[in-house]
Design an enzyme around this catalytic site. Structure first.
Site, PDB file in Angstrom:
ATOM      1  N   CYS A  33       1.034  -1.154  -0.022  1.00  0.00           N
ATOM      2  CA  CYS A  33      -0.047  -0.149   0.121  1.00  0.00           C
ATOM      3  C   CYS A  33       0.705   1.273  -0.045  1.00  0.00           C
ATOM      4  O   CYS A  33       0.350   2.502  -0.187  1.00  0.00           O
ATOM      5  CB  CYS A  33      -0.951  -0.070   1.150  1.00  0.00           C
ATOM      6  SG  CYS A  33       0.178   0.053   2.768  1.00  0.00           S
ATOM      7  N   ASP A  35       2.400   2.638   2.530  1.00  0.00           N
ATOM      8  CA  ASP A  35       2.495   3.264   3.883  1.00  0.00           C
ATOM      9  C   ASP A  35       3.536   3.069   4.505  1.00  0.00           C
ATOM     10  O   ASP A  35       4.199   2.359   4.530  1.00  0.00           O
ATOM     11  CB  ASP A  35       1.007   3.186   4.513  1.00  0.00           C
ATOM     12  CG  ASP A  35      -0.252   3.310   4.038  1.00  0.00           C
ATOM     13  OD1 ASP A  35      -0.040   4.328   2.928  1.00  0.00           O
ATOM     14  OD2 ASP A  35      -1.261   2.952   4.156  1.00  0.00           O
ATOM     15  N   CYS A  60      -2.783   5.317   5.794  1.00  0.00           N
ATOM     16  CA  CYS A  60      -4.248   5.412   5.736  1.00  0.00           C
ATOM     17  C   CYS A  60      -4.974   5.760   7.072  1.00  0.00           C
ATOM     18  O   CYS A  60      -4.093   5.553   8.117  1.00  0.00           O
ATOM     19  CB  CYS A  60      -4.942   4.074   5.301  1.00  0.00           C
ATOM     20  SG  CYS A  60      -4.764   2.575   6.348  1.00  0.00           S
ATOM     21  N   CYS A 104      -2.572  -2.897   8.431  1.00  0.00           N
ATOM     22  CA  CYS A 104      -2.484  -1.320   9.123  1.00  0.00           C
ATOM     23  C   CYS A 104      -2.090  -1.718  10.496  1.00  0.00           C
ATOM     24  O   CYS A 104      -0.973  -0.877  10.797  1.00  0.00           O
ATOM     25  CB  CYS A 104      -3.560  -0.585   8.893  1.00  0.00           C
ATOM     26  SG  CYS A 104      -4.397  -0.921   7.240  1.00  0.00           S
TER      27      CYS A 104
HETATM   28 FE1  FES Z   1      -1.477   0.481   4.239  1.00  0.00          FE
HETATM   29 FE2  FES Z   1      -3.348   0.971   5.886  1.00  0.00          FE
HETATM   30  S1  FES Z   1      -3.834   0.584   3.652  1.00  0.00           S
HETATM   31  S2  FES Z   1      -1.358   0.981   6.319  1.00  0.00           S
END
Ligand code: FES
Length: 148
Positions: A33, A35, A60, A104
């Site tokens: 993702c 992140d 997110c 996450c």
């Molecule tokens: Fe990657 Fe939440 S979508 S940390």
């Protein structure tokens, strides 16, 4: 879809920021993702109690909420106690997360472990159950999701 607690921690995240001269800093990411999360710890060298904990995330809403809750849960705990703050414990404290958002919460757990690892390395101590952090939590993701 999200519990009230998740919404609360997303809208009013606790412990956002950084700690100057932190005792330990850990940064992890998830290649899937994109992140990224960084955790700062202020640890008492005598008692190994986490006096303060802050985080920054490029992530997110669920990542924000889980890091906020995770920092609240580890504050005031010893390193050993903080090791028990798993992503599962964080999710329980938040009254759950949708299954697609479980990774996450792993980001928060891994970032805390990475910061503890940094501290342990600097001080030459061994912490039971703590191993070298992965830079990308996706490496162990499947396994961890199955566990949950
Ligand atoms: Fe990657 Fe939440 S979508 S940390």
């Amino acid at each position: 879809m999200y519990s009230e607690k998740v919404m609360d921690h997303f809208q009013n995240p606790r412990n956002v920021g950084e700690i100057e001269d932190a005792s330990g800093v850990g940064t992890v990411g998830n290649a899937k993702c994109g992140d990224i999360m960084r955790i700062y710890l202020d640890i008492d060298d005598e008692t190994h109690v986490i006096r303060d904990c802050k985080f920054k995330t490029f992530g997110c809403g669920a990542a924000v909420a889980t890091s906020s809750m995770a920092t609240e849960l580890v504050k005031g705990k010893t390193i050993e106690e903080a090791m028990k703050v798993t992503n599962k414990a964080v999710m329980e404290a938040l009254d759950g997360l949708p299954p697609v958002k479980v990774h996450c919460s792993l980001l928060a757990e891994e970032a805390i472990h990475a910061a503890l690892w940094d501290y342990a390395q600097k001080h030459g101590i061994t912490v039971e159950g703590l191993s070298k952090p992965k830079s990308d939590i996706h490496e162990g993701e499947e396994e961890a999701e199955e566990e949950y």
